[in-house]
Scaffold this active site. Sequence first.
Site, PDB file in Angstrom:
ATOM      1  N   CYS A 185      41.251  38.465  22.419  1.00 55.07           N
ATOM      2  CA  CYS A 185      41.444  39.834  22.890  1.00 55.07           C
ATOM      3  C   CYS A 185      41.222  39.914  24.401  1.00 55.07           C
ATOM      4  O   CYS A 185      42.027  40.508  25.131  1.00 55.07           O
ATOM      5  CB  CYS A 185      40.493  40.771  22.151  1.00 55.07           C
ATOM      6  SG  CYS A 185      40.802  42.531  22.464  1.00 55.07           S
ATOM      7  N   CYS A 239      34.011  37.308  29.871  1.00 50.57           N
ATOM      8  CA  CYS A 239      35.341  37.632  29.343  1.00 50.57           C
ATOM      9  C   CYS A 239      36.398  36.615  29.769  1.00 50.57           C
ATOM     10  O   CYS A 239      37.515  36.609  29.249  1.00 50.57           O
ATOM     11  CB  CYS A 239      35.770  39.027  29.773  1.00 50.57           C
ATOM     12  SG  CYS A 239      35.834  39.246  31.562  1.00 50.57           S
TER      13      CYS A 239
END
Length: 241
Positions: A128, A237
Amino acid sequence: MTTLLRSAVNLVAPRDELADLAYEAQPRFDGASAEAVIEWGVETFGSSFCITSSMADGVLAHLASRVAPGVDVVFLDTGLHFPQTLRVRDQVQATMPVRVLSIQPVQTVGQQDGTYGPRLFSSSPDQCCAMRKVEPLERALADYDAWGAGVRRGETAARANTREVDYDLGRGKVKLAPLARWTDADVAAYIERYDVPVNELLSQGYGSVGCWPCTRKVKPGEDPRAGRWAAFDKTECGLHV
């Protein structure tokens, strides 16, 4: 103060040339002020320089706007941000002499759900993040030779060796970290001095703010980033590794 002149077309320099620039500049800017680092970035790269901001606050955008009015500020609009985060983005755009570029993923959240199944952030957060953050950043940086990020050494162990000037080998870009040596107290003092917008969630129990599905409030005594991807063995991330 440097006035940023924008050209119609940005010519991206060869990777080896950019690497040489970064490695030559590293010792000169070790411990330099944030303003000096940004000024070097603008003077060296002109309109091929931008900064990025997560909009946890407007500190880096404000500082860059003082040095280089008109500077591009890249914001990754993942489609999963808290409303408070988008509010800071809008405040930065409305109150500072910068050009905010909100970069969106290729797919909307709904389209992603249809392709990969709902709540991909729960089943595969790395995937994601790759689609909603990493790929949009790489696309956004395509026309730039250098970018400045708001990462600081004290934020995580992985960022402890952050340099003010470095070369991002994976992206082939010069990467600046003007705030590398700033402490939380330094950030707070700058915010108070210039009345910089801050994400409201940081005063409501959140130690660090990301996308809403992967961010929770931190408990007393927890690391400020403990609320990010709390159910997973994940601390970054992918933007700054």
